[in-house]
Design a protein around this motif. Structure first.
Motif, short mmCIF file in Angstrom:
data_model
loop_
_atom_site.label_atom_id
_atom_site.label_comp_id
_atom_site.label_asym_id
_atom_site.label_seq_id
_atom_site.Cartn_x
_atom_site.Cartn_y
_atom_site.Cartn_z
N ARG A 1 1.39 -4.99 7.35
CA ARG A 1 2.30 -3.92 7.74
C ARG A 1 3.73 -4.22 7.28
O ARG A 1 4.21 -5.34 7.39
CB ARG A 1 2.27 -3.79 9.26
N ASN A 2 4.40 -3.18 6.78
CA ASN A 2 5.83 -3.21 6.44
C ASN A 2 6.20 -4.27 5.42
O ASN A 2 7.25 -4.90 5.50
CB ASN A 2 6.67 -3.42 7.71
N ASN A 3 5.34 -4.48 4.44
CA ASN A 3 5.62 -5.44 3.37
C ASN A 3 6.09 -4.69 2.13
O ASN A 3 5.83 -3.49 1.98
CB ASN A 3 4.36 -6.24 3.05
N ILE B 1 -0.17 -4.65 -3.37
CA ILE B 1 0.05 -5.20 -2.02
C ILE B 1 -1.14 -6.07 -1.63
O ILE B 1 -1.00 -7.20 -1.22
CB ILE B 1 0.23 -4.05 -0.99
N ASN C 1 3.38 -0.14 4.00
CA ASN C 1 3.79 -1.04 2.92
C ASN C 1 4.41 -0.24 1.79
O ASN C 1 4.15 0.95 1.62
CB ASN C 1 2.58 -1.82 2.42
N ASN D 1 1.43 4.20 3.54
CA ASN D 1 1.93 3.34 2.46
C ASN D 1 2.60 4.23 1.42
O ASN D 1 2.22 5.38 1.24
CB ASN D 1 0.77 2.57 1.84
#
Length: 175
Positions: A48-50, A60, A80, A103
């Motif tokens: 999450r949230n990369n 990812i 992401n 995403n």
């Protein structure tokens, strides 16, 4: 390498996790140049949230070996961002009972993919964007003689551009 019950937060570099079996882990706010999770099978993980910030990076979540099939089971891949064009969120992996939601690729243009060469079983793909104006969950096409394939079984996916069995007018989805 077997990794379980870990939290990976705010890592920088090439890849946060590479080549291993990963269970019950959280990947949150990592910024990488090649990808967040590479050549690893995940089970009950949250990615999450990369962000990936390299134009020619892999994805990812990816497998860069076409001879190997890696499977993620019961995972959440959410929020992401792949910053540059020519990118992929998911690449060459199988997803079973996974949720892929929210995403995005702000600069994805016509070359971005949410999923490329992936297989989905009993999964949900929703609200993913390859650019601010294009919402695609699955995108396939033939490029330089190579077919980009996506197979889905018992899945729910959402897109804004559906023409018969064609997703985004770039190819077909086997379902």
């Amino acid at each position: 390498v077997f990794v379980s019950n870990c939290v990976f937060i705010q890592n920088k570099g090439d890849t946060t996790a590479f080549q291993g079996d990963i269970k019950n882990c959280l990947f949150n706010f990592n910024t990488n140049s090649a990808g967040v999770v590479g050549n690893s099978a995940m089970e009950r993980c949250v990615v999450r949230n990369n962000a990936v910030k390299n134009r020619y990076a892999t994805a990812i979540d990816y497998c860069d070996n076409p001879a190997v099939v890696l499977t993620n089971v019961n995972c959440l891949i959410e929020g992401n961002c792949f910053v540059e064009e020519y990118g992929k969120i998911l690449y060459r992996k199988a997803y079973v009972n996974c949720t892929v939601i929210g995403n995005h690729m702000p600069n994805g243009g016509n070359y971005g993919y949410l999923s490329r060469d992936c297989i989905f079983w009993n999964s949900v793909l929703f609200d993913n964007r390859i650019s601010p104006s294009k919402k695609f969950d699955v995108r396939t096409m033939t490029m330089e003689g190579n077919s980009i394939a996506v197979a889905m079984t018992n899945c729910i996916f959402e897109t804004s551009d559906v023409i018969a069995d064609v997703i985004g007018a770039d190819g077909t989805v086997t379902h």
